[in-house]
Scaffold this motif. Structure first.
Motif, PDB file in Angstrom:
ATOM      1  N   ARG A   1       0.827  -1.208   0.000  1.00  0.00           N
ATOM      2  CA  ARG A   1       0.000   0.000   0.000  1.00  0.00           C
ATOM      3  C   ARG A   1       0.863   1.261   0.000  1.00  0.00           C
ATOM      4  N   ARG A   2       1.986   1.190   0.728  1.00  0.00           N
ATOM      5  CA  ARG A   2       2.884   2.353   0.757  1.00  0.00           C
ATOM      6  C   ARG A   2       3.476   2.607  -0.623  1.00  0.00           C
ATOM      7  N   ARG A   3       3.815   1.527  -1.338  1.00  0.00           N
ATOM      8  CA  ARG A   3       4.355   1.687  -2.697  1.00  0.00           C
ATOM      9  C   ARG A   3       3.302   2.307  -3.612  1.00  0.00           C
ATOM     10  N   ALA A   4       2.061   1.870  -3.465  1.00  0.00           N
ATOM     11  CA  ALA A   4       0.981   2.441  -4.285  1.00  0.00           C
ATOM     12  C   ALA A   4       0.796   3.924  -3.956  1.00  0.00           C
ATOM     13  N   ASP A   5       0.860   4.277  -2.660  1.00  0.00           N
ATOM     14  CA  ASP A   5       0.733   5.684  -2.255  1.00  0.00           C
ATOM     15  C   ASP A   5       1.748   6.562  -2.977  1.00  0.00           C
ATOM     16  N   GLU A   6       2.977   6.063  -3.059  1.00  0.00           N
ATOM     17  CA  GLU A   6       4.062   6.826  -3.687  1.00  0.00           C
ATOM     18  C   GLU A   6       3.725   7.109  -5.157  1.00  0.00           C
TER      19      GLU A   6
END
Length: 303
Positions: free
Chosen positions: A24-29
């Motif tokens: 999810r953090r990668r998608a946020d970026e």
């Protein structure tokens, strides 16, 4: 905050969200630039020093964008709500970092208030109070009664305020038509499996209620006026940076785990190949992987 074991992180939809933290953090970026544009658009008409509620904030991608947008116009309060402690912690950390940033001209103060809550059993208005903007992205469809959830969100909107509900759009595409392994057209078959998975996910939620019709109708039925919608693209064309390839690997892994049994065995084999770092076809090293999706935001005003 107390450490919660993984089984507590499962929500009504049966998904273990805490295991998806890094993905999810990668998608946020990758979503960050699009989120900034949307956040600026949503806060533009708000009164001074508003309260904004980010419901189902996940790892805080939109929370950060909302904090930045409020900082740029003099400050406010962002209330973060999520049912998964690990997600809420991640969002709170990111939002607090963003809240302390300064520009040359302003030093805006944005207060961050995290709230751990389960929207299926708790009412946003009671846990967070009234907000001039309530943002809820891809959270309502995980709750047992979606129309009741929309009504609960509307209840938390202050008179004259807005509900922005991000639901639907176009599912993400990330694979070329013919990968050189397996049958061509895997992407389309993945999207079909995802749709079947979604129906099954809804059916397996205890006390699930079907919601007929579109989200604009649900907002109008909940008493909102001036109901409109807009969509925004997240577009990272090939050849893409490594973060996009990592996202594609995360995304395909999710397909394999969540919807794998809904795929033809041959497609399951192809998915395994694409996820194998030792395989020449490994997605994480391909130049033809991309990210293209559209999210729709439904807006309504409370009188």
């Amino acid at each position: 905050m107390a450490v919660h074991s993984h089984n507590h992180a499962r929500t009504h939809d049966g998904i273990d969200w805490s295991s998806q933290l890094n993905a999810r953090r990668r998608a946020d970026e990758l979503d960050a630039e699009a989120h900034r544009v949307v956040a600026r658009r949503l806060v533009r008409t708000l009164p001074d020093n508003p309260t904004v509620l980010d419901v189902g904030c996940g790892t805080g991608g939109m929370s950060v964008a909302l904090v930045e947008a409020l900082s740029a116009r003099g400050g406010g309060t962002v209330v973060l709500v999520d049912a998964v402690p690990e997600m809420l912690d991640a969002a709170t950390g990111s939002a607090r970092s963003a809240a302390s940033y300064e520009t040359d001209t302003t030093r805006a103060t944005v207060r961050i208030r995290p709230v751990l809550a389960d929207l299926a059993t708790e009412r946003p208005a009671e846990i967070a109070g009234a907000a001039q903007l309530v943002w809820a992205s891809n959270v309502v469809h995980h709750l047992p009664d979606q129309r009741a959830a929309v009504s609960g969100l509307v209840e938390a909107v202050a008179p004259g305020g807005w509900l922005a509900l991000a639901e639907g759009g176009l599912s993400g595409k990330f694979l070329p038509f013919d990968l050189g392994v397996g049958e061509p057209g895997l992407q389309d078959r993945l999207l079909t499996a995802r749709a079947q998975w979604f129906v099954r996910m809804r059916e397996n939620i205890t006390d699930a209620v079907r919601m007929h019709g579109g989200w604009n109708v649900a907002l109008a039925d909940a008493g909102l006026v001036d109901v409109t919608a807009f969509s925004y693209l997240i577009d990272h064309p090939a050849p893409a940076k490594q973060a996009v390839r990592d996202w594609a690997v995360d995304h395909l892994k999710w397909y394999g785990e969540a919807a794998g049994d809904l795929m033809h065995p041959a497609d399951r084999r192809t998915v395994r190949q694409l996820l194998d770092p030792q395989d020449p076809a490994f997605l994480g090293l391909r130049d033809d992987v991309f990210m293209l999706l559209a999210n729709t935001v439904y807006l309504g005003r409370k009188q």
